[in-house]
Design a protein around this motif. Structure first.
Motif, mmCIF file in Angstrom:
data_model
loop_
_atom_site.group_PDB
_atom_site.id
_atom_site.type_symbol
_atom_site.label_atom_id
_atom_site.label_comp_id
_atom_site.label_asym_id
_atom_site.label_seq_id
_atom_site.Cartn_x
_atom_site.Cartn_y
_atom_site.Cartn_z
ATOM 1 N N VAL A 122 35.236 42.322 -30.851
ATOM 2 C CA VAL A 122 34.164 42.356 -29.086
ATOM 3 C C VAL A 122 33.442 43.251 -30.245
ATOM 4 C CG1 VAL A 122 35.968 42.023 -27.664
ATOM 5 C CG2 VAL A 122 35.133 43.813 -28.509
ATOM 6 N N ALA A 123 33.459 43.744 -31.101
ATOM 7 C CA ALA A 123 31.892 44.771 -31.339
ATOM 8 C C ALA A 123 31.578 43.653 -32.260
ATOM 9 C CB ALA A 123 32.721 46.150 -31.975
ATOM 10 N N ASP A 154 30.860 37.179 -33.984
ATOM 11 C CA ASP A 154 31.914 36.988 -33.831
ATOM 12 C C ASP A 154 32.001 36.693 -32.351
ATOM 13 O OD1 ASP A 154 33.070 37.475 -36.113
ATOM 14 O OD2 ASP A 154 34.785 38.859 -35.247
ATOM 15 N N MET A 155 31.227 37.219 -31.823
ATOM 16 C CA MET A 155 31.392 36.668 -29.946
ATOM 17 C C MET A 155 30.212 36.065 -30.069
ATOM 18 S SD MET A 155 33.605 39.279 -28.297
ATOM 19 C CE MET A 155 34.341 37.850 -29.796
ATOM 20 N N VAL A 202 35.004 49.886 -30.033
ATOM 21 C CA VAL A 202 36.270 49.022 -29.164
ATOM 22 C C VAL A 202 35.268 49.072 -27.421
ATOM 23 C CG1 VAL A 202 37.935 47.941 -28.205
ATOM 24 C CG2 VAL A 202 37.642 48.586 -30.095
ATOM 25 N N ASN A 203 35.532 50.172 -27.609
ATOM 26 C CA ASN A 203 34.792 50.407 -25.489
ATOM 27 C C ASN A 203 34.014 50.386 -25.676
ATOM 28 O OD1 ASN A 203 38.060 50.215 -25.574
ATOM 29 N ND2 ASN A 203 38.017 52.241 -24.885
ATOM 30 N N GLY A 242 31.905 46.916 -28.011
ATOM 31 C CA GLY A 242 32.249 46.000 -27.849
ATOM 32 C C GLY A 242 31.880 45.628 -26.837
ATOM 33 N N THR A 243 31.400 45.961 -25.395
ATOM 34 C CA THR A 243 31.429 46.651 -24.398
ATOM 35 C C THR A 243 29.789 45.524 -23.891
ATOM 36 O OG1 THR A 243 33.044 46.910 -23.438
ATOM 37 C CG2 THR A 243 31.021 47.048 -21.608
ATOM 38 N N PHE A 244 28.796 46.667 -24.882
ATOM 39 C CA PHE A 244 27.518 46.599 -24.787
ATOM 40 C C PHE A 244 27.301 45.345 -25.460
ATOM 41 C CE2 PHE A 244 23.052 46.090 -27.016
ATOM 42 C CZ PHE A 244 22.999 47.695 -26.194
ATOM 43 N N VAL A 245 27.746 44.680 -26.996
ATOM 44 C CA VAL A 245 27.837 43.340 -27.398
ATOM 45 C C VAL A 245 28.159 42.256 -26.751
ATOM 46 C CG1 VAL A 245 28.986 41.897 -29.289
ATOM 47 C CG2 VAL A 245 27.846 43.714 -29.810
ATOM 48 N N VAL A 246 29.565 42.408 -25.813
ATOM 49 C CA VAL A 246 29.270 41.250 -25.086
ATOM 50 C C VAL A 246 28.296 41.224 -23.820
ATOM 51 C CG1 VAL A 246 31.347 40.061 -23.610
ATOM 52 C CG2 VAL A 246 32.270 41.180 -26.182
#
Length: 248
Positions: A67-68, A72-73, A116-117, A120-124
């Motif tokens: 997710v980071a 990939d995302m 991750v938290n 990852g949340t920012f990327v998604v």
């Protein structure tokens, strides 16, 4: 005169092989949503979620990724578009919980969790902001620990406080797009992530803290997620919903 049926909605669930993620994927599919079940480590668990959805007559595929990592995302969103035609809902459940007192926590552990938290949340969320169709919904996941000030949870709560801040700002940045952005903040929920390493007496104490005198279930959280993802949740926007049975 025939009435055209509205096209099915499409959801991406990050961390879709985990406790809350798998419950959310199953609940969304039960409402007719096609689901991309994202996983980072366990293709087998993600495959079981997909199998359960398809066995019940739904549509789902599994897709891996970090997710980071933006590439990939982006590939995850591409998979949703290739298989189902677009993306209407993103449920961002992927996360890790690593606990320890501030004075003792290793910074590599801190960095791993925030990668991750937070990243990852920012990327998604960035990809969701660019690619969700009108009428879409982004639903992030935080924690009620941000309000409880529990010793040992500072680094985790800090990472989820960042998730809440991003959510509230992004909801305002998407003015005019007809896309809602909210965060669900569960209380103690009986998932493998939550239960791992906890003595039974600790679990019992946390269960008793709620006026309802039990732990939450992944299905409890999934019901709030599906509400926000569907037509009944369209007027809820830019909010943090604490789903915790009254613990805080």
């Amino acid at each position: 005169m025939t009435t055209q049926q509205a096209p099915a909605r499409v959801a991406i669930v990050t961390g879709g092989s985990g406790g809350i993620g798998s419950a959310a994927a199953l609940a969304l599919a039960a409402r007719g949503t096609a689901v991309v079940v994202h996983y980072a480590g366990s293709a087998e668990r993600a495959g079981k979620v997909v199998a359960a959805i398809t066995a019940a007559g739904g549509r789902a595929v599994a897709a891996p990724g970090d997710v980071a990592e933006p590439a990939d995302m982006a590939a995850l969103f591409d998979a949703a578009e290739e298989h189902f035609g677009g993306v209407d809902v993103v449920v961002n459940t992927a996360g890790v919980m690593l606990l320890g007192p501030v004075a003792e926590m290793d910074l590599d552990t801190f960095d791993r969790m925030h990668r991750v938290n937070v990243r990852g949340t920012f990327v998604v969320s960035q990809l969701a902001a660019r690619r969700l169709r009108p009428g879409g919904a982004l639903i992030n996941v935080s924690t009620s620990v941000t309000r409880l000030q529990q010793p040992g949870y500072a680094a985790y709560a800090a990472s989820k406080g960042a998730v809440e801040a991003m959510t509230l700002v992004l909801a305002r940045e998407l003015r005019g797009r007809d896309v809602t952005v909210n965060t669900v903040a569960p209380g103690p929920t009986a998932t493998p992530l939550f239960l791992e390493g906890k003595p039974q007496e600790v679990i019992d104490r946390l269960a008793a803290a709620s006026p309802l005198e039990r732990l939450g279930t992944p299905e409890d959280i999934a019901r709030t997620i599906t509400h926000l993802a569907g037509p009944d949740g369209r007027w809820t926007n830019g909010q943090v919903l604490y789903v915790n049975g009254g613990i805080a």
